[in-house]
Design a protein around this motif. Structure first.
Motif, PDB file in Angstrom:
ATOM      1  N   ARG A 113       0.822  -1.200   0.000  1.00  0.00           N
ATOM      2  CA  ARG A 113       0.000   0.000   0.000  1.00  0.00           C
ATOM      3  C   ARG A 113       0.863   1.259   0.000  1.00  0.00           C
ATOM      4  NH1 ARG A 113      -5.392   1.315   3.397  1.00  0.00           N
ATOM      5  NH2 ARG A 113      -5.431   3.566   3.101  1.00  0.00           N
ATOM      6  N   LYS A 114       0.422   2.293  -0.724  1.00  0.00           N
ATOM      7  CA  LYS A 114       1.115   3.572  -0.733  1.00  0.00           C
ATOM      8  C   LYS A 114       0.359   4.560   0.154  1.00  0.00           C
ATOM      9  CE  LYS A 114       3.284   3.110  -5.262  1.00  0.00           C
ATOM     10  NZ  LYS A 114       3.547   3.739  -6.585  1.00  0.00           N
ATOM     11  N   GLU A 115       1.134   5.333   0.903  1.00  0.00           N
ATOM     12  CA  GLU A 115       0.553   6.317   1.818  1.00  0.00           C
ATOM     13  C   GLU A 115       1.307   7.628   1.651  1.00  0.00           C
ATOM     14  OE1 GLU A 115      -2.001   7.689   4.961  1.00  0.00           O
ATOM     15  OE2 GLU A 115      -2.054   5.802   3.837  1.00  0.00           O
ATOM     16  N   ALA A 116       0.611   8.681   1.281  1.00  0.00           N
ATOM     17  CA  ALA A 116       1.248   9.985   1.096  1.00  0.00           C
ATOM     18  C   ALA A 116       1.331  10.728   2.425  1.00  0.00           C
ATOM     19  CB  ALA A 116       0.473  10.809   0.081  1.00  0.00           C
ATOM     20  N   GLU A 117       2.488  11.305   2.697  1.00  0.00           N
ATOM     21  CA  GLU A 117       2.611  12.161   3.870  1.00  0.00           C
ATOM     22  C   GLU A 117       1.745  13.395   3.665  1.00  0.00           C
ATOM     23  OE1 GLU A 117       6.985  10.922   5.577  1.00  0.00           O
ATOM     24  OE2 GLU A 117       6.770  12.891   4.656  1.00  0.00           O
ATOM     25  N   VAL A 118       1.020  13.769   4.694  1.00  0.00           N
ATOM     26  CA  VAL A 118       0.043  14.842   4.578  1.00  0.00           C
ATOM     27  C   VAL A 118       0.704  16.204   4.730  1.00  0.00           C
ATOM     28  CG1 VAL A 118      -1.864  13.397   5.331  1.00  0.00           C
ATOM     29  CG2 VAL A 118      -0.493  14.597   7.041  1.00  0.00           C
TER      30      VAL A 118
END
Length: 260
Positions: A2-7
């Protein structure tokens, strides 16, 4: 994976921390840095020392994923970083007095034996030992803690005593470290993480073992394209403020100790 973008809040934190670390490198004439260990809390690990790399320091990262070197390479500083794996961060293979500056960021409360780690950081440092930690005085901290209780999710962010700057100062002094600089960083106009993102990550079982982090900060620095809102927030952060404002709005506090 899974990819998760830093907010956006993390993008600001990385910028403010990077700018501070560049200033620290210059002020204290730091040439060699060790991040011990180089882990992250709900963020991509291995990037907190980017500011030192951009300042020309040779950086050693302990126990982080070497795949992060690609992100350093995007900034043209991959030759300034080394990756070292240690079975026990409390007893590393480094010789005494190996680095000018030894530190870690938002990690110390989560370590199983913080005082042993601090002693090891002191041993391998020639002069400076620094600890950066999430600030329990920030208005978002008790909200975050309450959300864990409401959602019946175990507190996973470690020993809260190490989120108290007075306690951390006392522990560092007890280890023979003379505090030469104390301060706050990441002081925007919004509260620190109040926990909604954290709850989402917990509920979706997102951990460092099963996520690939997307880090907009790297492209921002690489392309010299810092958004105007970040520049505006950073201008606010650098204004002189009465202590209570820093206490309530700063997401992180830090101490730099001199072992000599």
């Amino acid at each position: 994976m899974r990819k998760e973008a830093e907010v956006w809040g993390l993008n600001y934190e990385r910028y403010a921390l990077g700018e501070l670390n560049k200033k620290i490198a210059k002020k204290y004439d730091i040439k060699t840095v060790c991040e011990l260990p180089a882990l992250g809390q709900k963020a991509c690990p291995g990037l907190y020392s980017i500011g030192f790399g951009l300042a020309g320091c040779d950086v050693t990262l302990v126990n982080t994923d070497p795949v992060i070197k690609e992100k350093w390479a995007q900034l043209g500083i991959d030759k300034k970083v080394s990756f070292v794996s240690e079975d026990n961060p409390n007893h590393t293979s480094f010789a005494d007095n190996s680095f000018d500056y030894v530190w870690n960021d938002v990690y110390i409360p989560m370590h199983d034996d913080p005082e042993a780690l601090i002693e090891e950081m002191k041993r391998v440092s020639k002069k400076y030992v620094a600890i950066f930690s999430v600030n329990a005085g920030n208005v978002g901290f008790p909200v975050h803690s309450t959300l864990h209780k409401i959602n019946k999710i175990e507190w996973t962010h470690g020993d809260k005593r190490y989120n108290n700057r007075h306690y951390v100062r006392r522990v560092m002094k007890n280890h023979g470290l003379k505090i030469v600089k104390a301060g706050f960083v990441d002081t925007p106009t919004w509260p620190d993480s109040i926990g909604f993102r954290d709850m989402r990550l917990h509920k979706n079982n997102i951990t460092f073992d099963n996520v690939e982090w997307i880090t907009p900060y790297i492209d921002m620095i690489k392309n010299d394209d810092v958004p105007g809102w970040i520049k505006a927030e950073y201008a606010w952060e650098r204004l002189p403020m009465i202590p209570i404002v820093k206490t309530l709005y700063s997401h992180l506090f830090y101490f730099i100790g001199d072992k000599s």
